[in-house]
Design an enzyme around this catalytic site. Sequence first.
Site, PDB file in Angstrom:
ATOM      1  N   GLY A  70      23.162   2.901  24.093  1.00  0.00           N
ATOM      2  CA  GLY A  70      23.020   3.691  22.625  1.00  0.00           C
ATOM      3  C   GLY A  70      23.684   3.443  21.522  1.00  0.00           C
ATOM      4  N   THR A  71      24.805   3.541  21.830  1.00  0.00           N
ATOM      5  CA  THR A  71      25.949   3.696  20.446  1.00  0.00           C
ATOM      6  C   THR A  71      26.102   2.389  19.846  1.00  0.00           C
ATOM      7  OG1 THR A  71      27.270   5.345  21.535  1.00  0.00           O
ATOM      8  CG2 THR A  71      28.282   4.058  20.014  1.00  0.00           C
ATOM      9  N   THR A 116      27.853 -12.322  26.957  1.00  0.00           N
ATOM     10  CA  THR A 116      26.894 -12.841  28.293  1.00  0.00           C
ATOM     11  C   THR A 116      25.992 -11.738  28.740  1.00  0.00           C
ATOM     12  OG1 THR A 116      28.779 -14.506  28.801  1.00  0.00           O
ATOM     13  CG2 THR A 116      27.216 -13.573  30.865  1.00  0.00           C
ATOM     14  N   GLN A 146      17.200  10.138  23.891  1.00  0.00           N
ATOM     15  CA  GLN A 146      16.704  11.215  24.430  1.00  0.00           C
ATOM     16  C   GLN A 146      15.306  11.317  24.878  1.00  0.00           C
ATOM     17  OE1 GLN A 146      18.653  13.414  25.968  1.00  0.00           O
ATOM     18  NE2 GLN A 146      20.596  12.774  25.136  1.00  0.00           N
ATOM     19  N   CYS A 197      32.987  16.993  21.678  1.00  0.00           N
ATOM     20  CA  CYS A 197      34.389  17.338  21.930  1.00  0.00           C
ATOM     21  C   CYS A 197      35.386  16.621  21.190  1.00  0.00           C
ATOM     22  CB  CYS A 197      34.658  17.214  23.491  1.00  0.00           C
ATOM     23  SG  CYS A 197      33.719  18.210  24.601  1.00  0.00           S
ATOM     24  N   HIS A 228      20.981   5.062  30.868  1.00  0.00           N
ATOM     25  CA  HIS A 228      21.252   6.091  31.551  1.00  0.00           C
ATOM     26  C   HIS A 228      20.626   7.183  31.420  1.00  0.00           C
ATOM     27  CE1 HIS A 228      24.455   8.147  29.279  1.00  0.00           C
ATOM     28  NE2 HIS A 228      24.183   7.008  28.500  1.00  0.00           N
ATOM     29  N   ASN A 259      19.224  15.674  20.536  1.00  0.00           N
ATOM     30  CA  ASN A 259      19.829  15.551  21.911  1.00  0.00           C
ATOM     31  C   ASN A 259      20.641  17.062  22.291  1.00  0.00           C
ATOM     32  OD1 ASN A 259      21.542  14.607  19.654  1.00  0.00           O
ATOM     33  ND2 ASN A 259      23.504  15.147  21.067  1.00  0.00           N
TER      34      ASN A 259
END
Lengths: 404, 368
Positions: A78-79, A251, A193, A343, A215, A165
């Site tokens: 996602g990032t 790849t 999300q 964090c 994930h 999120n």
Amino acid sequence: MTSENSAPAPVVYLDHAATTPMHPEAAQVLTEQLARTGNASSLHASGRAARRVVEESREVIAECLGARPSEVVFTSGGTEANNLAIKGLYWARRDADPARDRVLFSSIEHHALLDPVTWLAAHEGARIDTTPVDRQGRVVVERLREQIEADPASVAVVTTMWANNEMGTVQPVDDVVALAREHAIPVHSDAVQAAGYLPLDFAASGLDAMTVTAHKLGGPVGVGALLVRREVAPVPLVHGGGQERDLRSGTVGVALIAAFARALEITVERQAQVSARIERLRQRLVTGLLRVVPDAVVNGDPEPGPQHRLPNIAHVTFPGCEGDAMLMLLDAQGIEVSTGSACQAGVPQPSHVLLAMGYDDAAARGSLRLSLGHTSTEADVDRLLAALPQVRERAVTASLVRGR
Amino acid sequence: MARLVAAMSGGVDSAVAAARAVEAGHDVTGVHLALSRNPRSYRSGARGCCSIEDAGDARRAADVLGIPFYVWDMSTEFADEVVDDFVAEYAAGRTPNPCLRCNEKIKFAAVLDRALALGFDGVVTGHYALLETGAGGDVELHRAQDAGKDQSYVLGVLTQEQLRHSHFPLGGSVKTDVRAEAARRDLQVATKPDSHDICFVADGDNAGWLAERLGPRPGTIVDEDGTVLREHDGAYAYTIGQRRGLRLGVPADDGKPRFVLDIEPVSGTVTVGPRERLLVDVLEADRPLWCGPAPDGPLECTVQLRAHGAEHRAVVEVDGDLVRVRLHDPAEGIAPGQAVVVYVGTRVVGSATITATSRVEVGVGDGR
């Protein structure tokens, strides 16, 4: 700190919005495909076989999300997809017309979006405008309208996440798209999300780009995708072999992609039923929580449904508590939750989402995000509810100690 | 079995202390204290206690020990109680010891209080000091076995209540053994260099760090007659007893080296003079903190006046919040702001903060 039972109880995992367990079927596909030899860009039989797996997976993912296969650009997650969308669209639009130097984004975006946007401001001369949200954490479309209409020709790109999120609040993506359309401004949405819990239709959404990651929906970490409409061409971040539509080089990870496709397929197949079950679990959680901790406040949009909020997230403020103390006390009992906020070196920062929603610093520190998922059970919820009163009491004491 | 918070700095001592607490059968939770709001703003690298790298080292040590690990944000408390105090003390012409202050206000106060509130029984740290149970059942603080590493001085601020909740598993060990034990336990920090200086002052450049916060505060360096020797940018750059870095240009009349004798904070006047004028034998101190009962009547004892400093034989008299120390033999280079820690044998009786020093034949009131 106490463990009431002598035998260790199984872990109660209530942090599915961070990552959710892999579907066993996806794990199986992953391990099978990991044994495969073959670069999907090679021309020989092994290469073609690997390519076939990638393309079949792309078709599955496109089908599940209402996109064309060619609109699926695989990324590391996602990032990266958010970075490609926001930087790539900004550069592409500015290259076409130097007057387009504004980026409009909601005040509750994830850091994977916020940080590339602020980077554009710091390094690429972008002017950035934050669109405010209401008390439920929903973008105020009228404010976005004002921001756009102040100077539509200068807007390079607009981005609004599909569902937040921390809060789970669903954003008015349709309205945002409609607004931007009037001025032919491209729109991106981070749907990381939402994808696990809401039906998404990329074509129907009218979005130009949309981020998903494996994930968060039962696939492996390390793979995601940016859905990009065919006529939209963001400038690539990563240059090389041009494997993914020349928008992303490297790849491709055949096994990761195959497992992503399988996980998404299962998610979509079972979504209606699983989301309804999770919604009932959330009801149990929220009702029970307000019974055992009456002064707790459940934030965000209380209404269920795909226009309102995700079924799996309950964001709760515990007045007079620090979220990180509660997290630690729950963890000691095998109950895993999140403070929801980012964090810095292990120290939870006051949530920019809650601050944007108009909460004060104390509320922003005194909150937990409880997020359910496909493996959650009533027993999980009940374990949490049993633990909460004592945890809450101790966390209040700890907070008083700090304040004195 | 006790439930303990192990304060883990990321260094070898606190890692081994935590390991020993685990081995002793305690239920240990590792906690790293985030003392800076921006972990990069203070010192970086392996020597301090607030870098991201140190937090990572502490986390790895906790992993190896198989204990839970969290970072506790104590940056507000640290800034208010330790850093601001450090700056204010220097601005007032005194020489504070921030490690004592941190132990008094953070490690054995904010952290211990939070631990107790959260259901823990106490705190374990890697300090080199011994705890023993005295005749009356009090917990006594004693010097460590390893005289070279003894840290009882910086713990002299702890009260009986704090000592009762403290664990110092390294007090009976020598440093080389602790390093060897860390290696044996597969702790990656076994070879990590010790921390030195002040954890929040990058590069150990105290004067530069203070200058950034206090700005230029010009004043003069004078000799004992009041003759101006040169100007300076801030008296906070000087410490009583300092010889190096005075850059006086012309030598003293007798050709002997000159030392900082006195710092007058309001005018910023730094007085220099010969070494023998540094000698003092009467100390006045306030803010006493006793590890047990306060001394009752004159106490024949020894005192230590700086970390790893010498022991001086003395008589201490307590009058409420005032402590008067008479040294049997004069000592030199004692600055207001330093802590006097009182010992009977190896036992720490308590501490106080020096407010004034003098020489009996000169008399109190010479400004020092």
